[in-house]
Scaffold this active site. Structure first.
Site, short mmCIF file in Angstrom:
data_model
loop_
_atom_site.label_atom_id
_atom_site.label_comp_id
_atom_site.label_asym_id
_atom_site.label_seq_id
_atom_site.Cartn_x
_atom_site.Cartn_y
_atom_site.Cartn_z
N ARG A 81 0.82 -1.22 0.00
CA ARG A 81 0.00 0.00 0.00
C ARG A 81 0.86 1.27 0.00
O ARG A 81 0.44 2.29 -0.55
CB ARG A 81 -0.94 -0.02 1.20
CG ARG A 81 -2.05 -1.05 1.06
CD ARG A 81 -3.02 -1.03 2.20
NE ARG A 81 -4.14 -1.94 1.96
CZ ARG A 81 -5.13 -2.16 2.80
NH1 ARG A 81 -5.15 -1.54 3.98
NH2 ARG A 81 -6.11 -2.99 2.49
N LYS A 251 -20.29 -15.78 5.86
CA LYS A 251 -21.68 -15.46 6.20
C LYS A 251 -22.48 -14.91 5.03
O LYS A 251 -22.02 -14.02 4.32
CB LYS A 251 -21.70 -14.46 7.36
CG LYS A 251 -21.10 -15.00 8.65
CD LYS A 251 -21.19 -13.96 9.76
CE LYS A 251 -20.63 -14.50 11.08
NZ LYS A 251 -20.72 -13.52 12.17
N GLY A 408 -10.06 -8.31 1.42
CA GLY A 408 -8.76 -8.63 2.00
C GLY A 408 -8.37 -10.08 1.88
O GLY A 408 -7.25 -10.41 1.47
N GLY A 431 -14.66 -3.67 1.63
CA GLY A 431 -15.99 -3.11 1.82
C GLY A 431 -16.36 -2.12 0.75
O GLY A 431 -17.50 -2.10 0.26
#
Length: 451
Positions: A81, A251, A408, A431
């Protein structure tokens, strides 16, 4: 190169013939990328001129949330990053800007955490940048004022972890105002796609403050954020078909909206990971001791009905790798999804499913992937994820498909396989990429200037 490519299909085709490097650009998916790039509605750092930034403080929100050593001296263990932030910083330096870089690291929850300070990042950044980077011990206050007021054109400063202050994540007006006033920022650049879905002070609130103090002040995307918007915008609005989405993870509840949204956009949706056991239980199958969300059984059944009604091919695994416990040394077996014994849990999909997924993806021209296929951190349960990564790499390099990986865990899996350079795009935001694929407006992008 970009203006030439956007000028006409003929020139693009000529370039592709001249150099193999540009073959994917000239393919249909490659054209999709540049079309999305052109259609992006936000200005980028490339729209700035020396008149816009020379001698001015530029507030650069970067994503420097990098992994560091857990014990002893704090050292960066993966500088990806940091390296990704360098092109935007160099672009600003070339224009004579005084670049104030900001970022968060970890989740300090509004308190100082010595292992989450950004000084070690400043050292690595200076090495990669090839010029000094001054680390400041706070992101607001007198120390920030002093350093920013003494900056010269071309200087780079890295402020302390934004999330040491609770006002950052709450987007408090007072904190946003102090970020703007203490740095003296007159230009805003956001290059942190990973936090673009958050309305925080450094991604949204400060833009209002800078523009209030300096009417007409530029607020633009950095080069990395621009690339993210280009790829994901194209995938959402104008994918080259057939278009497939692969959704994994533990999930169903965390992926409900993206699954529903993708069913409006894709011809095929492939589902794997821990969430499949909620689908399987909803079908009436025994799942042993596998992870399940009992409160989502009705939802899982409804998602299957929705896919059928919309003519979307929804594929779930047909076989799974099971274990007698969640452990790298567990006893394992491969069984069909209808025959999971009591006391055993599914931790990966099996070889039959690998072949099924490869077949389903073989004709796809655009593929997005979010979430691992199983407990890939343990070698015994990594084959499903690894095989998928290899499949996408083959689609990209051999068939010219556009492949986008976000999240990720998915990104970590691809890097573990050493295949990141063989895919079209590795998203830096889990996200944020999910919300963009859902078609949502990201606050950090909405705050930027329109073209």
């Amino acid at each position: 190169l970009l203006p030439v490519i956007l000028h006409g299909e003929l020139i693009l085709t000529m370039i592709s013939r001249a150099s193999p490097v540009f073959k994917q650009m000239a393919s249909a998916p490659g054209r999709m990328f540049f079309r999305g790039f052109a259609e992006s509605t936000k200005k980028s750092v490339k729209s700035l001129t020396q008149a816009d930034v020379a001698g001015k403080v530029v507030f650069l929100r970067a994503d420097l949330n990098v992994p560091v050593t857990k014990e002893g001296e704090v050292k960066v263990t993966d500088d990806t990053r940091i390296v990704s932030s360098i092109p935007t910083i160099k672009e600003l330096q070339s224009l004579g800007a005084k670049t104030v870089v900001t970022s968060h690291m970890g989740r300090p929850k509004g308190k100082i955490n010595e292992r989450m300070r950004l000084a070690p990042i400043a050292e690595v950044m200076a090495q990669r940048l090839g010029s000094p980077v001054t680390a400041v011990d706070d992101c607001i206050g007198d120390s920030v004022k002093q350093v920013c007021q003494s900056m010269q054109s071309g200087d780079v400063v890295l402020l302390e972890n934004l999330r040491f202050h609770a006002g950052e994540t709450k987007n408090e007006e007072a904190f946003s105002a102090q970020l703007a006033s203490d740095t003296g920022a007159m230009v805003y650049v956001n290059d942190a796609f990973g936090t673009a879905h958050r309305a925080h002070s450094s991604t949204a609130g400060i833009v209002e403050q800078i523009k209030a103090s300096h009417p007409g002040a530029p607020a633009v995307s950095g080069l990395l954020l621009e690339k993210e918007i280009a790829f994901l915008h194209s995938a959402v609005t104008s994918p080259v078909r057939p278009f497939a989405a692969i959704v994994g993870g533990a999930k169903v509840s965390t992926k409900i909206t993206v699954l529903e949204s993708l069913m409006d956009k894709c011809e095929k949706v492939l589902v794997s990971g821990g969430m499949i056991f909620t689908f399987l239980k909803a079908r009436g199958h025994g799942i042993g001791s596998s992870i399940v969300e009992n409160e989502c059984l009705e939802l899982a059944a409804k998602l299957e009905e929705t896919a059928k009604a919309k003519g979307v091919e929804l594929l779930l695994p047909t076989d799974v790798v099971i274990a007698d416990r969640f452990d790298s040394d567990a006893n394992t077996d491969v069984v069909s999804v209808e025959n999971i014994p009591d006391g055993w849990m599914g931790l990966d999909h099996g070889p039959e499913t690998c072949a099924l997924f490869r077949s389903a993806l073989s004709d796809c021209k655009t593929v997005v992937w979010n979430g691992p296929m199983g407990a890939f951190e343990m070698e015994k349960f990594a084959n499903g994820t690894n095989d998928l990564a290899a499949c996408l790499a083959e689609l990209t390099t051999a068939k010219g498909a556009t492949t986008i990986v976000g999240g990720g865990d998915s990104v970590a899996a691809v890097k573990k396989c050493g295949l990141e350079d063989q895919l079209s795009h590795i998203s830096t935001g889990g996200g944020a990429s999910l919300e963009m694929l859902e078609g949502k407006i990201l606050p950090g992008v909405a705050a930027l200037d329109d073209k």
